[in-house]
Design a protein around this motif. Structure first.
Motif, PDB file in Angstrom:
ATOM      1  N   ARG A  34      33.518  -3.772  -8.895  1.00  0.00           N
ATOM      2  CA  ARG A  34      33.959  -4.032  -7.518  1.00  0.00           C
ATOM      3  C   ARG A  34      32.758  -4.102  -6.573  1.00  0.00           C
ATOM      4  O   ARG A  34      32.716  -4.931  -5.661  1.00  0.00           O
TER       5      ARG A  34
ATOM      6  N   LYS B 284      30.967  -7.338  -5.843  1.00  0.00           N
ATOM      7  CA  LYS B 284      31.595  -8.351  -4.990  1.00  0.00           C
ATOM      8  C   LYS B 284      31.158  -8.235  -3.534  1.00  0.00           C
ATOM      9  O   LYS B 284      31.497  -9.091  -2.718  1.00  0.00           O
TER      10      LYS B 284
ATOM     11  N   GLU C  98      40.928  -6.827  -0.007  1.00  0.00           N
ATOM     12  CA  GLU C  98      40.164  -7.077  -1.238  1.00  0.00           C
ATOM     13  C   GLU C  98      41.117  -7.588  -2.326  1.00  0.00           C
ATOM     14  O   GLU C  98      42.227  -7.081  -2.490  1.00  0.00           O
TER      15      GLU C  98
ATOM     16  N   GLU D 182      37.845  -8.070   3.345  1.00  0.00           N
ATOM     17  CA  GLU D 182      37.680  -7.910   1.892  1.00  0.00           C
ATOM     18  C   GLU D 182      37.068  -6.570   1.501  1.00  0.00           C
ATOM     19  O   GLU D 182      37.013  -6.228   0.317  1.00  0.00           O
TER      20      GLU D 182
ATOM     21  N   CYS E  82      42.974  -5.071  -4.808  1.00  0.00           N
ATOM     22  CA  CYS E  82      42.637  -3.755  -4.254  1.00  0.00           C
ATOM     23  C   CYS E  82      43.519  -2.692  -4.913  1.00  0.00           C
ATOM     24  O   CYS E  82      44.749  -2.862  -4.978  1.00  0.00           O
TER      25      CYS E  82
ATOM     26  N   LEU F 237      37.130  -0.406  -1.024  1.00  0.00           N
ATOM     27  CA  LEU F 237      35.754  -0.703  -1.409  1.00  0.00           C
ATOM     28  C   LEU F 237      34.735  -0.236  -0.369  1.00  0.00           C
ATOM     29  O   LEU F 237      33.662   0.276  -0.711  1.00  0.00           O
TER      30      LEU F 237
END
Length: 632
Positions: free
Chosen positions: A22, A25, A117, A112, A120, A90
């Motif tokens: 994650r 990203k 996200e 995001e 998520c 995140l």
């Protein structure tokens, strides 16, 4: 290999976690941090740490969307997560590890980086503007290494002071602990009392989550145990209000008494009444050892009648015995194996583990429940074979094997098997140095395997007996005693053809074994005849029954049937192989042998025909019932 060489070895690559994937990203500018108030210290939380924090989410123009703070409309209950374990958005997963204790920081997050996200792991609250850029104000109240006591993170422990040893309480230990509690928002629920709280583990005398946490603690350890609502159960310790979401218990584990349910059914209980010396269980006589104990035996009657006391009746001489040899009642030995030197334990024992299967002392009636107060003075572990020469190892092995032979002859097959298997385990570390040693070693190992096979057969495990014999026959295919033992096992299991092959093979590989093999073949014929005779009696009259009675007859057959090993006991089998002993030879009359060989095919055909007739009869019943149903 020295330290320098070790430093140059390639390090094992750590596997990538879902959180690592994650983090990849994250793009520049999607997460920005502004320091509102600096924290204290230099350390920051890492994976495995529990973090406790307040969170207030605002729109970019300052409107509060959601908050844990009471002054902002929240409940005043901070969030508690475990980094690397809890599901987090995140932005916080990346941002909180940059903070110090008591720090307040503002994180500006693109959609995001929070609930927008892709995939998520955390669902957005109802009516949450997840597609907007938002400010997350975080106050990091505390963080510390966490001990996760439940998979769902409903019970987490933070150690304040390390305890002593590594043993922890378990059911049904008796526990003394000082306990206080506050709610998640800091309200006092339970004040600590001067006297420790006493409870029995596993009896629901404290909330479930608290008990789970205490089950991870060592003696004299002090810790905070965080318990969420699903683990807050009613108990004599405290009332649980309906609106309680979380309770923080501060616990000092003062002491616990080891109480062990040895059989799991409450019948054989060992209760430690004085701690021993050393660490449990590493310093217990778990392996076969020479033990020295003082004990007092009492009947479990109202008077607690003492029937023996080694201190008064044996001139203060302790009882000395070797474990694993059936020299004391089974319940007595099971409990002493789990004692530390100088420990005193009180053992409550049912009759089947006390004196119903062991010579009863004067004054102990049949079926008596007893109690022993046992003090383990000390023990000597078996001699270590490391460094012994080959002959010394073989002498040690022979001593243990002889003990196994004695136990076998006394009918203690499980104990005998344990002795043989102990030597076989030790043999895994023995390396003969020449052909002569290799021959002696191989013969001894084969003998032990066959002795194990004999024990298994006596214990009703004929298939395992066959498997054990196979180990010998794989190493030496023509091993006569191996063929004989396996043949006996096959015969016990009703595998007559395999048994016949083994007995015939004995004669082929060694003419001197013909007497034993011939006697075994006669025994095999007797077995087959008895089985066939019993089958004929069971089927007799079957076809005189009316159609509606067929099912009833079938149930009678099932009720009366026995396994082959129950029909007759094999007297020759189970005799432990001794090098100096020669098995008694039995000569069988030639005429009787010829008659049995001629009779067998006829009887076999009878059994087959009965089976065919039974199938036809049952089919007729089904057709009759079907036709009847069509015309009624």
């Amino acid at each position: 290999m020295d330290a320098t060489e070790q430093n140059h070895l390639p390090k094992k690559k750590k596997s990538e976690t879902e959180d690592d994937k994650r983090r990849k990203k994250i793009v520049a500018g999607s997460l920005l941090k502004a320091l509102v108030r600096p924290g204290g210290g230099e350390s920051s939380p890492v994976d495995g740490d529990q973090v406790i924090y307040h969170c207030t989410v605002r729109t970019l123009d300052g409107i509060v969307v959601k908050s844990t703070r009471s002054e902002c409309g929240g409940r005043g209950l901070p969030i508690r997560d475990v980094l690397g374990k809890s599901k987090m958005i995140l932005g916080l997963l990346e941002g909180i590890p940059t903070m110090h204790k008591a720090e307040i920081a503002m994180f500006k997050m693109k959609p995001e980086m929070h609930y927008a996200e892709k995939d998520c792991p955390v669902s957005a609250p109802e009516s949450f503007p997840k597609d907007d850029e938002l400010h997350f104000e975080i106050e990091l109240l505390d963080f510390a290494k966490a001990k996760i006591a439940s998979d769902d993170l409903g019970v987490v422990k933070k150690i304040l002071n390390e305890g002593e040893g590594w043993e922890s309480p378990r059911e049904p230990y008796e526990v003394k602990a000082r306990i206080s509690a506050i709610s998640g928002d800091g309200q006092v629920i339970l004040s600590q009392k001067e006297e420790p709280y006493f409870f029995t583990f596993g009896k629901s005398e404290v909330p479930k989550g608290l008990e789970i946490g205490i089950g991870t603690m060592a003696r004299k350890e002090k810790a905070v145990i965080y318990v969420r609502k699903q683990y807050l159960t009613e108990s004599p310790l405290m009332h649980i209000a309906q609106d309680l979401e979380e309770v923080h218990f501060e616990v000092e584990l003062v002491h616990f008494i080891q109480v062990r349910d040895m059989l799991g059914d409450g019948r054989l209980i060992k209760r430690r009444i004085r701690d021993g010396r050393g660490e449990f269980p590493m310093d217990c006589p778990l392996q076969d050892s020479r033990l020295s104990v003082h004990y007092k035996g009492m009947l479990l009657n109202e008077e607690k009648t003492v029937f023996y006391d080694s201190r008064t009746e044996n001139n203060d001489h302790p009882l000395e015995f070797s474990s694993g040899e059936g020299l004391v009642p089974e319940g007595f030995e099971m409990c002493t194996r789990l004692m530390l030197p100088e420990e005193i334990a009180l053992v409550t024992c049912p009759p089947d583990y006390a004196y119903d299967k062991f010579p009863r002392p004067p004054g102990v009636p049949e079926g008596a429940h007893v109690q022993w107060e046992i003090e383990l003075l000390g023990f000597e572990t078996p001699r270590d074979w490391t460094g012994l020469d080959f002959q010394s190892i073989m002498n040690e092995a022979e001593n243990i094997r002889s003990t196994g032979n004695r136990l076998f002859k006394e009918g203690k097959f499980e104990l005998a098997k344990a002795k043989y298997e102990k030597v076989l385990r030790e043999f895994n570390h023995v390396n003969p140095q020449d052909d002569e040693e290799g021959k002696v070693f191989g013969e001894a190992r084969n003998m032990l395997h066959l002795n194990v096979a004999a024990c298994l057969l006596k214990m009703g495990e004929w298939r395992k007996s066959v498997e054990t014999c196979n180990k010998v026959l794989e190493a030496k295919p023509g091993h006569v005693k191996g063929l004989y033992r396996r043949g006996m096992a096959y015969m016990t299991g009703g595998e007559y053809e395999d048994a016949r092959n083994d007995f015939n093979m004995m004669i082929k590989v060694d003419k001197s074994s013909e007497g034993d093999a011939t006697a075994a073949l006669l025994k095999l014929k007797q077995k087959e005849q008895e089985a066939e005779s019993k089958a004929r009696k069971q089927f007799k009259g079957l076809f005189d029954k009316k159609p509606g009675e067929i099912t009833e007859v079938g149930s009678e057959i099932k009720e009366e049937s026995k396994t082959i090993e129950e029909i007759d006991e094999i007297k020759d089998d189970g005799e432990i192989e001794e090098e100096e002993e020669e098995r008694t030879r039995t000569v069988v009359g030639t005429e009787r042998k010829k008659w049995s060989e001629k009779a067998w095919p006829i009887m076999k055909n009878v059994v087959v025909q009965i089976g065919i007739q039974l199938g036809v009869a049952l089919l007729g019943v089904l057709i009759f019932q079907f036709v009847s149903s069509r015309f009624t």
